[in-house]
Design a protein around this motif. Sequence first.
Motif, mmCIF file in Angstrom:
data_model
loop_
_atom_site.group_PDB
_atom_site.id
_atom_site.type_symbol
_atom_site.label_atom_id
_atom_site.label_comp_id
_atom_site.label_asym_id
_atom_site.label_seq_id
_atom_site.Cartn_x
_atom_site.Cartn_y
_atom_site.Cartn_z
ATOM 1 N N ARG A 50 0.867 -1.177 0.000
ATOM 2 C CA ARG A 50 0.000 0.000 0.000
ATOM 3 C C ARG A 50 0.906 1.229 0.000
ATOM 4 N NH1 ARG A 50 -5.433 0.917 1.517
ATOM 5 N NH2 ARG A 50 -5.612 -1.241 2.235
ATOM 6 N N GLY A 51 0.613 2.169 -0.878
ATOM 7 C CA GLY A 51 1.472 3.341 -0.974
ATOM 8 C C GLY A 51 0.722 4.577 -1.401
ATOM 9 N N VAL A 52 1.474 5.659 -1.581
ATOM 10 C CA VAL A 52 0.937 6.930 -2.046
ATOM 11 C C VAL A 52 1.810 7.419 -3.185
ATOM 12 C CG1 VAL A 52 0.397 9.323 -1.474
ATOM 13 C CG2 VAL A 52 0.021 7.523 0.234
ATOM 14 N N ALA A 53 1.171 7.724 -4.307
ATOM 15 C CA ALA A 53 1.877 8.291 -5.454
ATOM 16 C C ALA A 53 1.670 9.798 -5.467
ATOM 17 C CB ALA A 53 1.361 7.679 -6.758
ATOM 18 N N HIS A 54 2.758 10.525 -5.677
ATOM 19 C CA HIS A 54 2.725 11.982 -5.705
ATOM 20 C C HIS A 54 2.930 12.457 -7.140
ATOM 21 C CE1 HIS A 54 2.877 12.462 -1.275
ATOM 22 N NE2 HIS A 54 3.490 11.293 -1.351
ATOM 23 N N TYR A 55 2.004 13.291 -7.623
ATOM 24 C CA TYR A 55 1.973 13.706 -9.022
ATOM 25 C C TYR A 55 2.252 15.194 -9.150
ATOM 26 C CZ TYR A 55 -0.850 9.424 -9.240
ATOM 27 O OH TYR A 55 -1.306 8.141 -9.111
ATOM 28 N N ALA A 56 2.750 15.575 -10.321
ATOM 29 C CA ALA A 56 2.905 16.985 -10.680
ATOM 30 C C ALA A 56 2.592 17.129 -12.160
ATOM 31 C CB ALA A 56 4.326 17.466 -10.384
ATOM 32 N N LEU A 57 1.575 17.902 -12.493
ATOM 33 C CA LEU A 57 1.150 18.072 -13.879
ATOM 34 C C LEU A 57 1.423 19.500 -14.343
ATOM 35 C CD1 LEU A 57 -2.332 16.281 -13.935
ATOM 36 C CD2 LEU A 57 -0.106 15.343 -14.558
ATOM 37 N N ASP A 58 2.031 19.620 -15.491
ATOM 38 C CA ASP A 58 2.259 20.925 -16.117
ATOM 39 C C ASP A 58 1.066 21.224 -17.030
ATOM 40 O OD1 ASP A 58 3.019 23.152 -17.508
ATOM 41 O OD2 ASP A 58 4.988 22.379 -18.116
ATOM 42 N N PRO A 59 0.237 22.206 -16.693
ATOM 43 C CA PRO A 59 -0.935 22.495 -17.530
ATOM 44 C C PRO A 59 -0.586 22.921 -18.951
ATOM 45 C CG PRO A 59 -1.128 23.552 -15.372
ATOM 46 C CD PRO A 59 0.293 23.070 -15.505
ATOM 47 N N ASP A 76 2.457 25.014 -8.002
ATOM 48 C CA ASP A 76 3.617 25.181 -7.138
ATOM 49 C C ASP A 76 4.584 26.197 -7.763
ATOM 50 O OD1 ASP A 76 4.959 23.856 -9.169
ATOM 51 O OD2 ASP A 76 5.437 22.081 -7.985
ATOM 52 N N ALA A 77 5.756 26.352 -7.147
ATOM 53 C CA ALA A 77 6.712 27.367 -7.600
ATOM 54 C C ALA A 77 7.209 27.105 -9.012
ATOM 55 C CB ALA A 77 7.888 27.427 -6.633
ATOM 56 N N ARG A 78 7.086 25.850 -9.479
ATOM 57 C CA ARG A 78 7.538 25.505 -10.830
ATOM 58 C C ARG A 78 6.389 25.509 -11.836
ATOM 59 N NH1 ARG A 78 10.911 20.062 -10.213
ATOM 60 N NH2 ARG A 78 11.084 20.394 -12.475
ATOM 61 N N GLY A 79 5.225 25.996 -11.407
ATOM 62 C CA GLY A 79 4.101 26.109 -12.328
ATOM 63 C C GLY A 79 3.334 24.816 -12.528
ATOM 64 N N ARG A 80 3.483 23.861 -11.632
ATOM 65 C CA ARG A 80 2.831 22.565 -11.787
ATOM 66 C C ARG A 80 1.701 22.406 -10.764
ATOM 67 N NH1 ARG A 80 7.614 18.889 -10.459
ATOM 68 N NH2 ARG A 80 7.332 20.209 -8.634
ATOM 69 N N VAL A 81 0.708 21.614 -11.138
ATOM 70 C CA VAL A 81 -0.387 21.273 -10.232
ATOM 71 C C VAL A 81 -0.014 19.951 -9.549
ATOM 72 C CG1 VAL A 81 -2.837 20.721 -10.047
ATOM 73 C CG2 VAL A 81 -2.059 22.427 -11.717
ATOM 74 N N VAL A 82 0.054 19.981 -8.234
ATOM 75 C CA VAL A 82 0.504 18.792 -7.503
ATOM 76 C C VAL A 82 -0.646 18.194 -6.704
ATOM 77 C CG1 VAL A 82 2.893 19.586 -7.386
ATOM 78 C CG2 VAL A 82 1.325 20.164 -5.544
ATOM 79 N N GLY A 159 -14.098 1.177 9.650
ATOM 80 C CA GLY A 159 -13.244 0.057 9.266
ATOM 81 C C GLY A 159 -13.055 -0.077 7.775
ATOM 82 N N ALA A 160 -14.018 0.430 6.991
ATOM 83 C CA ALA A 160 -13.900 0.342 5.530
ATOM 84 C C ALA A 160 -12.801 1.288 5.052
ATOM 85 C CB ALA A 160 -15.223 0.681 4.865
ATOM 86 N N ARG A 161 -12.143 0.897 3.976
ATOM 87 C CA ARG A 161 -11.032 1.692 3.450
ATOM 88 C C ARG A 161 -11.239 1.968 1.955
ATOM 89 N NH1 ARG A 161 -5.325 -0.422 5.813
ATOM 90 N NH2 ARG A 161 -4.795 1.712 5.174
ATOM 91 N N PRO A 162 -12.258 2.755 1.609
ATOM 92 C CA PRO A 162 -12.452 3.071 0.189
ATOM 93 C C PRO A 162 -11.276 3.878 -0.335
ATOM 94 C CG PRO A 162 -13.775 4.519 1.548
ATOM 95 C CD PRO A 162 -13.190 3.489 2.466
ATOM 96 N N LEU A 163 -11.041 3.757 -1.636
ATOM 97 C CA LEU A 163 -10.000 4.539 -2.300
ATOM 98 C C LEU A 163 -10.631 5.840 -2.775
ATOM 99 C CD1 LEU A 163 -8.414 1.570 -4.241
ATOM 100 C CD2 LEU A 163 -7.228 2.957 -2.522
ATOM 101 N N VAL A 164 -10.349 6.923 -2.072
ATOM 102 C CA VAL A 164 -10.987 8.213 -2.342
ATOM 103 C C VAL A 164 -9.918 9.232 -2.719
ATOM 104 C CG1 VAL A 164 -12.490 10.019 -1.459
ATOM 105 C CG2 VAL A 164 -12.798 7.657 -0.686
ATOM 106 N N PHE A 165 -10.158 9.921 -3.800
ATOM 107 C CA PHE A 165 -9.202 10.868 -4.376
ATOM 108 C C PHE A 165 -9.471 12.284 -3.853
ATOM 109 C CE2 PHE A 165 -8.028 13.314 -8.427
ATOM 110 C CZ PHE A 165 -6.664 13.301 -8.151
ATOM 111 N N ALA A 166 -8.407 13.005 -3.521
ATOM 112 C CA ALA A 166 -8.505 14.422 -3.167
ATOM 113 C C ALA A 166 -7.933 15.223 -4.329
ATOM 114 C CB ALA A 166 -7.737 14.712 -1.884
ATOM 115 N N PRO A 167 -8.775 15.636 -5.273
ATOM 116 C CA PRO A 167 -8.263 16.277 -6.495
ATOM 117 C C PRO A 167 -7.895 17.734 -6.269
ATOM 118 C CG PRO A 167 -10.638 16.141 -6.570
ATOM 119 C CD PRO A 167 -10.229 15.478 -5.289
ATOM 120 N N PRO A 168 -7.157 18.296 -7.206
ATOM 121 C CA PRO A 168 -6.939 19.746 -7.175
ATOM 122 C C PRO A 168 -8.276 20.472 -7.306
ATOM 123 C CG PRO A 168 -5.504 18.657 -8.781
ATOM 124 C CD PRO A 168 -6.511 17.652 -8.352
ATOM 125 N N VAL A 169 -8.277 21.743 -6.898
ATOM 126 C CA VAL A 169 -9.496 22.552 -6.916
ATOM 127 C C VAL A 169 -9.305 23.752 -7.837
ATOM 128 C CG1 VAL A 169 -11.053 23.958 -5.516
ATOM 129 C CG2 VAL A 169 -10.121 21.831 -4.589
#
Length: 670
Positions: A50-59, A76-82, A159-169
Amino acid sequence: MNKHKLALVVAVAAASLSARAAVERVEVIERVPFAAGVAFREAGAYEKIRGVAHYALDPKLKANQAIADLKHAKRDARGRVVFSSEFILLRPTGAQPSTLLYDVNNRGGIAIMGQVNGRSPVNNDPTSAADAGDGFLMRHGFSLLFSAWTWDVAPQPAGARPLVFAPPVASGIKGKVQNEFTVNAPTDIVTYAGMRGLTYEPATPEDPHAQLTARARPDDKRRAIPRSSWHFVAPEQKGGPGRVQLEGGFKPDTIYELSYVAKDPYVTGAGLAGIRDLLAYFRDQPFEGAATPRNVLMFGISQSGRVIGRMLHDGLNLDESGRMVFNGAYLQVPGAGGSAGFNSRFAQPTRHPSMLEEHDYPADAFPFTTAPSRDPASGKTASYLDKARDQQGNAPKLIFANTSTEFWNRGASLIATTPDGARDVAPADNVRIYGFMGAQHYVGRSRTRAPFTACVSTSDHYLPMRALIVALDDWTVKGKQPPASAYPQIADGTLTTVADYRAIFPKGFGLTPPEQNLRQPRLIGDAIPPKHGDDFETRVPTPDADGNDRGGVRLVELQAPLGTHTGWNLRAPETGFAWATSRFDGSFVPFARTEAERVAAGDPRPSLERRYASRDDYVAAVRAAAERQVAAGLLLPEDVERTMTENVGLYDRILARDPADQGCSYLYAQ
C-alpha cells in the motif's frame, strides 16, 4: 558513435523522460504478505503493498490540456499542479515479470475481485486468503493494481477503506449544479446526491435562490416547488451528502431536481491523469525489488469501464511523452462506451443516464464506434479512438462486453451501429465486442421480486469474463487472437427496435416487455439543465420464441435453457414509474415443469418435460453447451464443473419448487 557519446545520449534521453514524468515520487506505507503467504499454484505467494503516489502536472503540456480546469488549479513554484493518490498493489513475490492488471475502482471499491474471483475484500482491504476468493487472478499470475481516482464517494462504515481521491481545486469558479433524485416510498427527508455518492453543496448555505422542481417523466416540463415549502437539512453523518426536507413529503412516481450555485469545482479529470501516470510509472520503473511488468492491462466494470472509455476518448491513455500506458483494456458493461462525463466542470462521476434517471448528465457522446462512422445530425465523421493512437498509429487492444441489460438501459447498441441506428459499424481490428445475452448488469442476487415485478436473472456471465481476461493477456503478449466478436447486429436480424421486440416476444407467461429502452440523450452545450438535441437511436436484441435474446455470446443458460432470461425488469407500481425498468436487473421466468402444468397456466413455451426427457438428458445438454463454449474460447476448462453445478442445481430447484410460490429464493442454493 563511440561509447562516451552513446552514454551522453542515453543520459540526456533519461533526463528528458524524467522531466516529463508526472509521478514525482512514490512512498510505501505498508508491505505485508497477502493471504498469509498462501501459494497460488505456479504463481506462488503474493504480497500487498500500500502506498501513495505523488503527481505533478504541467498544464502547458499538450498531453495535459485535455484535463478540464487544470489551468485554473493552484500551482507550485515551478508552475505545476501537484496532488497525490493512494494505491494498493497485489503481486507475486517471485522475480518473474507478470502482467500488471489495473482495476479501476468503482465508487471507491475494488470491483474485479468480487466478480472475477468471487469475493470482494472485506473493508475494501485485500488481506486474507478468504479475500482472494477462489484465487483465479492470482493463480493466473496477474499483479493487481488499484488507486484512488474519484472524490464523490459517500462516507462508509467504520473500518472500511475506500480509495478516495482528493483532487486539485479550481478555486474561485462558480456555476450552477443540478441534483436529480427519486424515492421508492413516501419520505419527508431525502439525500440529493447520486448513487452512494457526494455532490457539490451550495456555495451559500441555505441558498434562498436554490430551486426544487418536480416532473413525472424525464422530458416533461419542470414544475417549481415553492421555496417556502422546503429547506436544506444537515448531512446524516459528517462528510456525507446534504439532504432536503419537503412539507408534505416526497412521493414516488416523481422526478425531483434540486439546483443551486456551487463553487470551487474539483479538477476531476486529474484523477484520470493520475491513473495514466501511475501506469506509466509502473510500466517503466522496477519497483521495490521487482522487475517491470511484461504487460500492462486495464479493467473496469460499469462506471469503471466508462472511465477507461473517457481516457481513450481524451487521449489520456498516452503519457506525457505520447507512449501508450496500457497495451489492452477490458471494458465490462460500459453501455455506449463512456465517451463523456468524468472530465468536465462540476462533474459528478457517480451519475449516469438510464431509462428513467439522470438524462441531463453526460456519460456517452458521439463518436461511439471504434471504426469511423458519420453522425447525420452533426455531419461529423469520427471514431472513438481518434485521440487514443500513439505517433505510430497504434492503439490499445480492447474488449467491450455488455449484457442484455445495457441494450435496454445504457445504449449498448451504439458501439456497433451508426448514431441513427440504421446500420452496423464493424469494430476496428484492435477491438472485440461481446454481448452476453440473457444476462443482467451483474449476476442476479436478489431473493425477492421487490422493488421490481419479476425475479432477477441469474445467468452467470462472470465465467466468460474470466476467459476473456486471459484471452486479452494472450492477445497483447503472444499475439494470439481472442474469440471472434459476438454481439447482436442489424444485418442478421438479431438487433431490432423495441416495437419489433414487443411484437415478437411471447405472451401469456407473466412478462410484458417495456414500452421503450434508453434512447441515448444528445446533450448540447454546458447550460444547467443542458439543451437536448434529437436522441441517438438505440436498438435491443431480438428475442426468440422463448423470449431469450438471439445473437451474441450464447451463454450456457441460453444453449440449455430452463426459462426466459431478459435484460429488463419492470418497476413495481408501488415504487412509482411502472413504465420504467430497473437500472441494472433483468428477469427470469422458468419454463413449466410438465406439459400439463404448461397447458393449465396458458404458457406458450414448451415445458422442461418436453425439452429434456430426463435429468440425465439435461445434464448432457449442459455439458455439451459448456464444451462448445470452451471450444469457442469463452469458457475455461477449469470452469466447466462450476457451470455444471450452477445450471444443474437450478434445474433441480425448479423441479422441486411449487409453481404457486411467487418467491425468488429457489434461484439460489441454500
